[in-house]
Design a protein around this motif. Sequence first.
Motif, PDB file in Angstrom:
ATOM      1  N   TYR A 251       0.866  -1.178   0.000  1.00 53.82           N
ATOM      2  CA  TYR A 251       0.000   0.000   0.000  1.00 53.82           C
ATOM      3  C   TYR A 251       0.901   1.225   0.000  1.00 53.82           C
ATOM      4  CZ  TYR A 251      -3.403  -3.442   1.466  1.00 53.82           C
ATOM      5  OH  TYR A 251      -4.200  -4.542   1.521  1.00 53.82           O
ATOM      6  N   TYR A 252       0.385   2.331  -0.503  1.00 56.57           N
ATOM      7  CA  TYR A 252       1.174   3.562  -0.508  1.00 56.57           C
ATOM      8  C   TYR A 252       0.235   4.757  -0.444  1.00 56.57           C
ATOM      9  CZ  TYR A 252      -0.080   3.840  -5.468  1.00 56.57           C
ATOM     10  OH  TYR A 252      -0.773   3.911  -6.651  1.00 56.57           O
ATOM     11  N   GLY A 253       0.788   5.871  -0.023  1.00 57.04           N
ATOM     12  CA  GLY A 253       0.034   7.115   0.003  1.00 57.04           C
ATOM     13  C   GLY A 253       0.307   7.893  -1.271  1.00 57.04           C
ATOM     14  N   ASP A 254      -0.765   8.316  -1.955  1.00 59.46           N
ATOM     15  CA  ASP A 254      -0.581   9.074  -3.191  1.00 59.46           C
ATOM     16  C   ASP A 254      -0.334  10.554  -2.884  1.00 59.46           C
ATOM     17  OD1 ASP A 254      -3.077  10.232  -2.709  1.00 59.46           O
ATOM     18  OD2 ASP A 254      -4.115   9.064  -4.240  1.00 59.46           O
TER      19      ASP A 254
ATOM     20  N   TRP B  48       2.364  -0.653  11.429  1.00 59.48           N
ATOM     21  CA  TRP B  48       1.369   0.003  10.568  1.00 59.48           C
ATOM     22  C   TRP B  48      -0.037  -0.472  10.838  1.00 59.48           C
ATOM     23  CZ3 TRP B  48       2.229   4.226   7.819  1.00 59.48           C
ATOM     24  CH2 TRP B  48       3.540   4.559   7.561  1.00 59.48           C
TER      25      TRP B  48
ATOM     26  N   TRP C 149       3.809   0.752   2.767  1.00 58.16           N
ATOM     27  CA  TRP C 149       3.732  -0.234   3.839  1.00 58.16           C
ATOM     28  C   TRP C 149       3.073  -1.510   3.353  1.00 58.16           C
ATOM     29  CZ3 TRP C 149       0.693   3.954   3.163  1.00 58.16           C
ATOM     30  CH2 TRP C 149      -0.689   3.766   3.149  1.00 58.16           C
ATOM     31  N   ASN C 150       3.167  -2.569   4.191  1.00 63.49           N
ATOM     32  CA  ASN C 150       2.523  -3.842   3.911  1.00 63.49           C
ATOM     33  C   ASN C 150       2.133  -4.496   5.228  1.00 63.49           C
ATOM     34  OD1 ASN C 150       4.582  -5.766   4.874  1.00 63.49           O
ATOM     35  ND2 ASN C 150       5.800  -4.942   3.201  1.00 63.49           N
TER      36      ASN C 150
ATOM     37  N   GLN D  74      -4.077   9.987  -0.076  1.00 63.55           N
ATOM     38  CA  GLN D  74      -5.031   8.882  -0.052  1.00 63.55           C
ATOM     39  C   GLN D  74      -4.300   7.549  -0.131  1.00 63.55           C
ATOM     40  OE1 GLN D  74      -8.449   9.357   0.301  1.00 63.55           O
ATOM     41  NE2 GLN D  74      -7.716  11.429   0.699  1.00 63.55           N
ATOM     42  N   GLN D  75      -4.788   6.570   0.627  1.00 66.07           N
ATOM     43  CA  GLN D  75      -4.217   5.231   0.573  1.00 66.07           C
ATOM     44  C   GLN D  75      -4.547   4.580  -0.757  1.00 66.07           C
ATOM     45  OE1 GLN D  75      -4.811   2.525   3.929  1.00 66.07           O
ATOM     46  NE2 GLN D  75      -5.315   0.918   2.458  1.00 66.07           N
ATOM     47  N   GLN D  76      -3.547   3.988  -1.372  1.00 67.84           N
ATOM     48  CA  GLN D  76      -3.715   3.250  -2.621  1.00 67.84           C
ATOM     49  C   GLN D  76      -3.217   1.830  -2.411  1.00 67.84           C
ATOM     50  OE1 GLN D  76      -5.240   4.634  -5.296  1.00 67.84           O
ATOM     51  NE2 GLN D  76      -5.451   6.470  -4.046  1.00 67.84           N
TER      52      GLN D  76
ATOM     53  N   SER E 224       7.786   9.224   0.419  1.00 61.93           N
ATOM     54  CA  SER E 224       6.479   8.582   0.249  1.00 61.93           C
ATOM     55  C   SER E 224       6.245   7.531   1.327  1.00 61.93           C
ATOM     56  CB  SER E 224       6.387   7.897  -1.121  1.00 61.93           C
ATOM     57  OG  SER E 224       6.509   8.826  -2.162  1.00 61.93           O
TER      58      SER E 224
END
Length: 64
Positions: A23-26, A63, A56-57, A30-32, A53
């Motif tokens: 997952y990542y923050g754009d 997290w 995470w996983n 926003q979480q993507q 940036s």
Amino acid sequence: MERVPPFRYTSPSPFIMSIVEWYYGDDDGQQQGPVNLNFLRGLWEGGALTSTSLVWNETMEEWK
């Protein structure tokens, strides 16, 4: 007083990292995701992810 040993992060194997959902923050915060590691690499190589940036996983306990 008991001394606490320093934190040592041990990275999972490359195979595990390749099958983990990421997952990542754009840019808008926003979480993507979930996405695979190859998708993240593409984002990094294209400049969409930087050293600041958030990525995470589910293997990262802090997290959850």
